[in-house]
Design an enzyme around this catalytic site. Sequence first.
Site, PDB file in Angstrom:
ATOM      1  CE1 TYR A   1      -3.382   2.800   0.427  1.00  0.00           C
ATOM      2  CE2 TYR A   1      -2.059   3.489   2.303  1.00  0.00           C
ATOM      3  CZ  TYR A   1      -3.049   3.743   1.381  1.00  0.00           C
ATOM      4  OH  TYR A   1      -3.709   4.950   1.414  1.00  0.00           O
TER       5      TYR A   1
ATOM      6  CB  SER B   1      -6.312  10.299   5.858  1.00  0.00           C
ATOM      7  OG  SER B   1      -4.975  10.465   6.234  1.00  0.00           O
TER       8      SER B   1
ATOM      9  CB  CYS C   1     -11.198  15.012   6.894  1.00  0.00           C
ATOM     10  SG  CYS C   1     -11.334  13.751   8.164  1.00  0.00           S
TER      11      CYS C   1
ATOM     12  CB  THR D   1      -8.026  15.326  -2.352  1.00  0.00           C
ATOM     13  OG1 THR D   1      -6.926  14.730  -1.668  1.00  0.00           O
ATOM     14  CG2 THR D   1      -7.753  15.290  -3.836  1.00  0.00           C
ATOM     15  CB  SER D   2     -13.017  17.291  -2.305  1.00  0.00           C
ATOM     16  OG  SER D   2     -13.165  17.402  -0.918  1.00  0.00           O
TER      17      SER D   2
ATOM     18  CG  ASN E   1      -7.677   4.236   1.572  1.00  0.00           C
ATOM     19  OD1 ASN E   1      -7.842   5.414   1.292  1.00  0.00           O
ATOM     20  ND2 ASN E   1      -6.531   3.773   2.060  1.00  0.00           N
TER      21      ASN E   1
HETATM   22  C1  SPV Z   1      -3.288   9.875   3.865  1.00  0.00           C
HETATM   23  O1  SPV Z   1      -3.785   8.822   4.301  1.00  0.00           O
HETATM   24  O2  SPV Z   1      -3.160  10.888   4.565  1.00  0.00           O
HETATM   25  C2  SPV Z   1      -2.864   9.948   2.467  1.00  0.00           C
HETATM   26  C3  SPV Z   1      -2.660   8.728   1.748  1.00  0.00           C
HETATM   27  O3  SPV Z   1      -2.599  11.011   1.973  1.00  0.00           O
HETATM   28  S1  SPV Z   1      -1.318   7.852   2.361  1.00  0.00           S
HETATM   29  O4  SPV Z   1      -0.728   8.572   3.446  1.00  0.00           O
HETATM   30  O5  SPV Z   1      -0.389   7.704   1.271  1.00  0.00           O
HETATM   31  O6  SPV Z   1      -1.859   6.591   2.772  1.00  0.00           O
HETATM   32 MN    MN Z   2      -2.431  12.525   3.548  1.00  0.00          MN
END
Ligand code: SPV
Ligand code: MN
Length: 632
Positions: free
Chosen positions: A224, A274, A276, A279-280, A388
């Site tokens: 992952y 993460s 929350c 990104t959007s 995810n």
């Molecule tokens: C996060 O979960 O905060 C992410 C994805 O940005 S990762 O950290 O790569 O799992």
């Molecule tokens: Mn992140």
Amino acid sequence: MMNPYLEALQHKLSPQDFKKLSAIDNPNVHEFIAKGSDLCHPGKIFICSDSAEDLEHVRKQAVATGEEKAILNLQGHTVHFDGEQDQGRDRQATKYLVAKGSTLSKALNQMDRQEGLLEVLGLLRNSMVGKTMIVRFISLGPPNSVFTIIGLQCTDSWYVAHSESLLYRSGYEQFMKAGNKTEFLKVLHSAGKLNGEMVSVDHGKKRIYIDHMDETIYSVNTQYAGNTVGFKKLAFRLAIRKASSEGWLAEHMLLMGVFGPNNRKTYFAGAFPSACGKTSTAMLPGEKILGDDIAYIRDIGSAARAVNVESGIFGIIKDVKAKEDALIWSVLTNPGEIIFSNILVKDGKPYWLGMGEELPKDGCNYTGAWYEGKKDEEGNDVPLAHKNARYAVALKALENVDPELNNPNGVELGGIMYGGRDAKAYVPVQQSFSWEHGIIAYGASLETETTFATVGKEGVPEINMMSIQDFISIPLGRNVQNNLSFGAKLENQPKVFGVNYFLREVGNGNYLNSPHDKHIWVKWMELRVHNEVGALKTPTGYIPKYDDLKKLFKQVLNQNYAKEEYIKQFTIRIPENLAKIERVQRFYQENVIDTPLELFGLLYMQRQRLMEAKAKYGEYISPECFEKETDA
Ligand code: SPV
Ligand code: MN
């Protein structure tokens, strides 16, 4: 004379690769690779430079080995599957190695360094037999800038190496130019034993250990990306430490340019845990995206200037829809280099949860052949795709990428926002009274619930300081102090805001806002940065006036915004806010011995303001009551 490490590596390298490695005049680079090779015993070593040819080789190998499958109809699209137990960052398996006599805050997962090294090096021993070790050189932040940190990763996963092509700036040239004393971050990763589908199988032996004394990360028996792409959350942990000792900030933050009147562009950074809304928010239509995950922030000319550490997005694909997310939808449905992970594939087409299209009843997903009603070992339904599930894509594929992405001086921040998953207490948007108040009341007090982005139970409430809790590698109190001190000495301080996209209605528990509303909050913050709208002073911060929001709802979303909605969303809930302060206080008292006293002082004052307001107006206070209070 050739250094002994380079000499030891020669027989595993092709003549071209040997030449590439020799061109880097840094024996520490050769030493790290040679020791990794000695431990993991790969059959071959591939040195990936910045050349298009090398990047193409990595891309092809990811498919040739089967770690990615080019079974999607569109050119450049591939899919990678992680194991069923390897669908998110693994907090349990991720530990800091702490030398005897030194301590980290209790809330951090840690173990004795000697013991940890023994264990993880043992698991890595012979892990690459019959495989190729790929060596990647990366530049974190724009190259040749005061922000740049260089890093080196040795991995046996072509998928990991390929993801790095999409998500980071290649740094071979940087390594060539850097002097032979230049320090760099180091990552050694092996996916470990793989099954016929090229998926790591020893998930019980998954380990991600951070050895900050040696600026090295070890990751094994996992694929992952959040556990393996060393420059994402792993190097981030080391960067936080470096930043702390050098007086700058490494943050889990988006960066975006928001347009105000007359095409003015104001830059914001935003910290969200993460899954929350980070990104959007960064991808809001009509605005500019600079980054969606990790930012370095420095004091340059007494202003806070920031860069995106990365150059791509590893984004959650769930709920990405054609209409609502037009920009990324168009990228994901047109030819171009994309790695999908943990989606469903049927007839060469990717599917994910919440995509707003009819979904097939069978296909291929992270559990292999999938059909509706499929159960896992515990008898639970296996979803069509994992929540995810993600996509990896370079930022340059997006139409609205900000032109300053590679500016070596970064961009000046007008504002910083903090947002968690807070069902009960904080209003959807508010501005702090000062830098210090914002850092403590919004950043250090950030409360959220666990999500599917980490392995384990969802919906567990927790404090997630500045959304960075999973990654902090220094005593937690020092992190708070670093943030306080950083802003205190700036002449041009960014304004600090708290946002909450997850507030629920008292009584029925419904969300009080639609996901689109965040665009209004962002536009309001932009105007506040330039003092172009007033605000109401409440005990927890300055909140928007109804008329300003009404105007913005019309302008931005062409929506009518009713006064009743405003009142519900911006009512100050005294009992919930008092309870929040208590939880935050307790967390720091119990876990963080080095908490700056200022934190308790600022929380105490917030409590006083809440108590006074309660005496005057009662427990649930309509924003209208604050119209008579000082107008900022
Ligand atoms: C996060 O979960 O905060 C992410 C994805 O940005 S990762 O950290 O790569 O799992
Ligand atoms: Mn992140």
